[in-house]
Design a protein around this motif. Structure first.
Motif, PDB file in Angstrom:
ATOM      1  N   VAL A 467     -29.131 -16.210 -15.372  1.00 47.83           N
ATOM      2  CA  VAL A 467     -28.611 -15.178 -16.271  1.00 47.83           C
ATOM      3  C   VAL A 467     -29.380 -13.883 -16.093  1.00 47.83           C
ATOM      4  N   ARG A 468     -30.711 -13.980 -15.967  1.00 50.93           N
ATOM      5  CA  ARG A 468     -31.514 -12.765 -15.786  1.00 50.93           C
ATOM      6  C   ARG A 468     -31.131 -12.028 -14.517  1.00 50.93           C
ATOM      7  N   ASP A 469     -30.977 -12.787 -13.414  1.00 51.14           N
ATOM      8  CA  ASP A 469     -30.606 -12.147 -12.148  1.00 51.14           C
ATOM      9  C   ASP A 469     -29.230 -11.490 -12.253  1.00 51.14           C
ATOM     10  N   LEU A 470     -28.305 -12.156 -12.945  1.00 53.46           N
ATOM     11  CA  LEU A 470     -26.963 -11.597 -13.103  1.00 53.46           C
ATOM     12  C   LEU A 470     -26.997 -10.326 -13.953  1.00 53.46           C
ATOM     13  N   LEU A 471     -27.810 -10.332 -15.005  1.00 52.29           N
ATOM     14  CA  LEU A 471     -27.930  -9.146 -15.849  1.00 52.29           C
ATOM     15  C   LEU A 471     -28.569  -7.984 -15.096  1.00 52.29           C
ATOM     16  N   LEU A 473     -28.333  -7.495 -11.936  1.00 56.50           N
ATOM     17  CA  LEU A 473     -27.295  -7.009 -11.011  1.00 56.50           C
ATOM     18  C   LEU A 473     -26.292  -6.124 -11.755  1.00 56.50           C
ATOM     19  N   LEU A 474     -25.858  -6.562 -12.925  1.00 58.78           N
ATOM     20  CA  LEU A 474     -24.920  -5.767 -13.708  1.00 58.78           C
ATOM     21  C   LEU A 474     -25.535  -4.439 -14.148  1.00 58.78           C
ATOM     22  N   ASP A 475     -26.808  -4.482 -14.451  1.00 57.68           N
ATOM     23  CA  ASP A 475     -27.473  -3.264 -14.910  1.00 57.68           C
ATOM     24  C   ASP A 475     -27.472  -2.186 -13.823  1.00 57.68           C
ATOM     25  N   LYS A 476     -27.471  -2.612 -12.562  1.00 53.17           N
ATOM     26  CA  LYS A 476     -27.459  -1.658 -11.449  1.00 53.17           C
ATOM     27  C   LYS A 476     -26.056  -1.117 -11.171  1.00 53.17           C
ATOM     28  N   HIS A 477     -25.048  -1.726 -11.772  1.00 56.55           N
ATOM     29  CA  HIS A 477     -23.665  -1.302 -11.534  1.00 56.55           C
ATOM     30  C   HIS A 477     -23.046  -0.889 -12.866  1.00 56.55           C
ATOM     31  N   LEU A 553     -22.296 -11.100 -21.780  1.00 53.41           N
ATOM     32  CA  LEU A 553     -23.082 -10.417 -20.758  1.00 53.41           C
ATOM     33  C   LEU A 553     -23.334  -8.962 -21.131  1.00 53.41           C
ATOM     34  N   GLN A 554     -22.276  -8.266 -21.533  1.00 54.61           N
ATOM     35  CA  GLN A 554     -22.465  -6.857 -21.841  1.00 54.61           C
ATOM     36  C   GLN A 554     -23.295  -6.668 -23.113  1.00 54.61           C
ATOM     37  N   LEU A 555     -23.085  -7.532 -24.104  1.00 52.29           N
ATOM     38  CA  LEU A 555     -23.879  -7.417 -25.321  1.00 52.29           C
ATOM     39  C   LEU A 555     -25.363  -7.683 -25.052  1.00 52.29           C
ATOM     40  N   ARG A 556     -25.665  -8.569 -24.100  1.00 55.26           N
ATOM     41  CA  ARG A 556     -27.064  -8.783 -23.719  1.00 55.26           C
ATOM     42  C   ARG A 556     -27.672  -7.474 -23.227  1.00 55.26           C
ATOM     43  N   LEU A 557     -26.967  -6.799 -22.324  1.00 59.07           N
ATOM     44  CA  LEU A 557     -27.471  -5.514 -21.800  1.00 59.07           C
ATOM     45  C   LEU A 557     -27.532  -4.465 -22.903  1.00 59.07           C
ATOM     46  N   SER A 561     -30.918  -2.442 -24.570  1.00 61.61           N
ATOM     47  CA  SER A 561     -31.099  -0.992 -24.534  1.00 61.61           C
ATOM     48  C   SER A 561     -31.461  -0.422 -25.891  1.00 61.61           C
ATOM     49  N   VAL A 562     -31.173  -1.150 -26.973  1.00 62.88           N
ATOM     50  CA  VAL A 562     -31.517  -0.643 -28.300  1.00 62.88           C
ATOM     51  C   VAL A 562     -32.676  -1.425 -28.903  1.00 62.88           C
ATOM     52  N   GLY A 563     -33.462  -2.073 -28.052  1.00 57.52           N
ATOM     53  CA  GLY A 563     -34.691  -2.705 -28.516  1.00 57.52           C
ATOM     54  C   GLY A 563     -34.617  -4.199 -28.694  1.00 57.52           C
ATOM     55  N   GLY A 564     -33.492  -4.822 -28.393  1.00 56.43           N
ATOM     56  CA  GLY A 564     -33.390  -6.262 -28.519  1.00 56.43           C
ATOM     57  C   GLY A 564     -33.858  -6.958 -27.254  1.00 56.43           C
ATOM     58  N   SER A 565     -33.479  -8.230 -27.109  1.00 58.65           N
ATOM     59  CA  SER A 565     -33.849  -9.007 -25.931  1.00 58.65           C
ATOM     60  C   SER A 565     -32.594  -9.471 -25.226  1.00 58.65           C
ATOM     61  N   PRO A 566     -32.580  -9.461 -23.888  1.00 57.05           N
ATOM     62  CA  PRO A 566     -31.394  -9.939 -23.170  1.00 57.05           C
ATOM     63  C   PRO A 566     -31.254 -11.451 -23.188  1.00 57.05           C
TER      64      PRO A 566
END
Length: 570
Positions: A467-471, A473-477, A553-557, A561-566
C-alpha cells in the motif's frame, strides 16, 4: 612471576607527560629518550628485570633503598621510566631517587600513596590509546572486552594461550586481587595457575571446546566467582575469556555473550600468534561484510575470504536504534551509540551463528546469518540454530525472531534507545543479500510507525508495504485523482467538518460503525449521517468495490496532506 612483559616492547609509544598528568606526579627526565614509554610492567623488591625495553616500571612495595635498587635494575633492563610511591607530605621528587634516575638513565616519577597501581597502568593504556588510535579502533580486543563487560555485568579479561593478558575491560573498584595482579603483571599469576591445576586440569580441557566453565568463589583468597570460555581455531586453543563477578550478579545470558565474543576474538588471536596485524584485519573484514551487504564486491570472492560457501543461504536482520535527529547537526553522540550497538550486535550474532557478519549501512545495522547446509540432519536447535529449516524446505522464522527479540531488548537496555529490528528475509545465495537488505531498509521505515513493536518480519509487513509503495506512486502522478473526493477534503477544510476522515475510517473498518464511532467519539447515527453525506457529495457508490478502493487510496493521500497518516493504526 617474571615481571617483565615482552608485550610492552610491542605497544605503541606514549608520552610520559600524558601519563603523569593522570596521577599528578613529579618527573625528572635524565635522558630525553625517556620522554616516551611502551606499556607498563611491575617489579617488586628483589625481582630480576630481564628485558624492560621502553617500559614504565611500576615499583610495587618499594620504598627507600628498595626503590633505588628497582630504579637501578630498570635502567639496566632498558626501561624508559620508573614510578615509585611517595608520601603525600613529600614535595617533588626525593633527591636520592632523582640521583638514582640520572645514574640509571631513566625518568623517575612519583605516585601518590592513595593511588592504586592498576589505576596507573590504566592511565598508561588510556594515554596510549588516545595517542595512537587510528580512525577505527572499534573492533580491537579492548573494545570487545568492554562490550562483554556491558552484556554480562562482569569484569572481563582476554588472555592468550600462555595466560598473558591481551585486553581487559574497565573495572573500577570491582576487581579482586587476582585481577589486579593479572592486569599489572600482564600475566595470570603462576600461583593461581597452579591452583587451577590443583582444582582440576579438566578446566583447561573443557575450555578447548565451546563450553562455559565456572570457577567458584574463594573468599579466603580474595578471589570472586568467574566464568571462563575458550577461544579456539578448530582444535587449536588460542586463549580464554574470563568474566569475574563484580558488585552485582552476572547477567542471565552471559554464556551467549561469552560464546559470541570468543568467536569474534579468534581471528584477532590468530593474527597475534602469526605476527599479523589484527588492527588491519578487522576493518578489512568489516569492509568485506559491508561490500557483501551492498553488492560492491564479488560475493564468491568475499565468501571464500570469509570462510562461507558462496552457495549458502543467509538470513538478514535489519536493526535501527531510532536515534532522534540532532537539531544542531552534531551526530557524534549517535555515531558512538551506533558503534557500541554494532559491537553488541556482533557479539549476539556470533553467539547465534558461527559465521555471522555484521555491517552498518544507511544509518542502520545489518546482521547476515549464513546457513550451514546439513542435508543429513533435519534437527532444529533453538539455542544453536545453525540449521533452522522445517521439513517443507522454507526457513522457520521463529528461532530468528526470538534471537532478534533478545537482541533488541539488549540494545534498548544498554544504548537507551527505542531500537527495532526486522527479519528482512532469506537470501537464497549470497548474491541476493543486497536485495534482501533493501527489503529490510523499507520494512524498518514502515515499522517506525509502531514504536511499541520491537521486532517484525518483512513477510508480515508485505501488505502495508505494498500500500505504501502504491501511495508513493500515486503521489507522483497528480493527474490520477478522483475530483469529487478532492472536493470533499477541500470542503472539510473550508467548513471545519470531518466528512473525509470519517469516510476513510469507516472504509478502513470495513463498515464497523460502532468501532469507528467510538474512535471518533461520536454517536453511531452521527457517523452514519457523515458517511451518507460524503457519498452524496462525491457521487461515490459505496456498494461498488472499485469506488471504495479509489476512495480509500485518495483519502489516504488527502488525509496525509492535512496532517493525518496514510496508514490505519496497526
Amino acid at each position: 612471576m617474571d615481571p617483565a612483559d615482552s608485550s610492552a616492547a610491542d605497544s605503541p609509544r606514549t608520552a610520559l607527560g600524558r601519563i603523569v598528568a593522570a596521577f599528578d606526579g613529579a618527573v625528572v627526565r635524565a635522558d630525553p629518550r625517556a620522554a616516551e614509554v611502551r606499556g607498563a610492567i611491575i617489579a617488586e623488591p628483589g625481582d630480576t628485570l630481564a628485558d624492560a625495553r621502553g617500559a614504565l616500571v611500576l615499583a610495587i612495595g618499594a620504598r627507600g633503598a628498595d626503590a633505588i635498587a628497582v630504579v637501578a635494575a630498570a635502567g639496566k633492563a632498558g626501561a624508559a621510566a620508573v614510578a615509585v610511591k611517595c608520601a603525600d607530605s613529600e614535595e617533588g621528587l626525593p633527591e636520592l631517587l632523582r640521583a638514582a634516575g640520572e645514574k640509571a638513565g631513566v625518568a623517575v616519577c612519583t605516585v601518590p600513596v592513595a593511588t592504586r597501581w592498576h589505576e596507573v597502568e590504566a592511565a598508561v593504556r588510556g594515554a596510549g590509546e588516545r595517542g595512537a588510535a587510528g580512525p577505527d579502533t572499534r573492533g580491537d580486543l579492548y573494545s570487545l572486552a568492554q562490550t562483554v563487560a556491558t552484556l554480562t555485568h562482569g569484569v572481563v579479561s582476554i588472555e592468550d594461550s600462555a595466560h598473558r593478558v591481551m585486553a581487559y575491560s574497565d573495572s573500577g573498584d570491582e576487581a579482586d586481587e587476582l585481577r589486579r595482579r593479572s592486569i599489572l603483571g600482564r600475566n595470570c599469576p603462576e600461583p593461581y595457575l597452579a591452583l587451577l591445576r590443583q582444582w582440576g586440569v579438566y578446566v583447561y580441557r573443557r575450555v578447548r571446546t565451546d563450553e562455559l566453565v565456572e570457577v567458584e568463589e574463594r573468599p579466603e583468597m580474595g578471589i570472586r566467582r568467574r566464568l571462563v570460555i575458550g577461544i579456539n581455531a578448530g582444535p587449536r586453543p588460542l586463549g580464554t575469556i574470563w568474566v569475574q563477578e563484580g558488585g552485582r550478579p552476572l547477567a542471565e545470558r552471559s554464556a551467549e555473550a561469552m560464546r559470541g565474543a570468543a568467536r569474534l576474538a579468534a581471528s584477532q588471536l590468530v593474527d597475534h600468534y602469526y605476527q599479523g596485524d589484527s588492527a588491519a584485519r578487522l576493518p578489512s573484514r568489516a569492509d568485506l561484510a559491508h561490500g557483501l551487504l551492498t553488492g560492491r564486491f564479488n560475493s564468491g570472492a568475499v565468501a571464500v575470504h570469509l570462510g562461507i560457501a558462496p552457495s549458502a543461504a543467509a538470513r538478514v536482520v535489519a536493526v535501527d536504534l531510532r536515534e532522534p535527529h540532532a537539531d544542531d547537526g552534531d551526530t557524534s553522540g549517535a555515531d558512538v551509540r551506533r558503534a557500541e550497538a554494532a559491537e553488541i550486535v556482533s557479539v549476539h550474532a556470533a553467539a547465534y551463528r558461527t559465521n555471522a557478519l555484521v555491517a552498518q549501512a544507511c544509518g542502520q545495522i545489518y546482521a547476515m546469518l549464513p546457513e550451514s547446509p546439513r542435508p543429513d540432519s533435519g534437527r532444529t536447535d533453538s539455542a544453536r540454530p545453525d540449521s533452522a529449516r522445517p521439513e517443507g524446505g522454507e526457513p522457520d522464522d521463529e528461532p530468528v525472531l526470538r534471537w532478534a527479540g533478545d537482541l533488541v531488548a539488549a540494545l534498548r537496555r544498554h544504548t537507551r534507545t527505542p531500537a527495532q529490528a526486522v527479519l528482512a528475509g532469506t537470501a537464497a545465495r549470497l548474491d541476493d543479500i543486497p536485495a534482501v537488505k533493501l527489503r529490510g531498509h523499507h520494512a524498518l521505515r514502515l515499522l517506525a510507525r509502531t514504536p511499541d513493536r520491537a521486532v517484525d518480519t518483512h513477510s508480515r509487513l508485505t501488505a502495508p508495504l505494498m500500500v505504501r509503495d502504491l501511495l508513493e506512486l500515486l503521489d507522483k502522478h497528480q493527474e490520477i485523482r478522483h475530483p469529487a473526493v478532492a472536493a470533499l477534503a477541500a470542503r472539510d477544510a473550508e467548513h471545519g467538518t470531518d466528512l473525509a476522515r470519517s469516510l476513510l475510517l469507516y472504509l478502513d473498518a470495513f463498515g464497523d460503525v460502532a468501532r469507528v464511532a467510538r474512535q471518533l467519539n461520536v454517536h453511531p447515527n452521527t457517523l452514519r449521517y457523515r458517511v451518507r453525506r460524503a457519498a452524496a457529495l462525491t457521487g461515490l457508490d459505496l456498494d461498488d468495490p472499485e469506488h471504495r478502493l479509489a476512495a480509500m487510496l485518495q483519502l489516504r493521500l488527502t488525509c496525509t496532506s492535512v496532517g493525518g497518516s496514510p496508514f490505519p493504526a496497526a
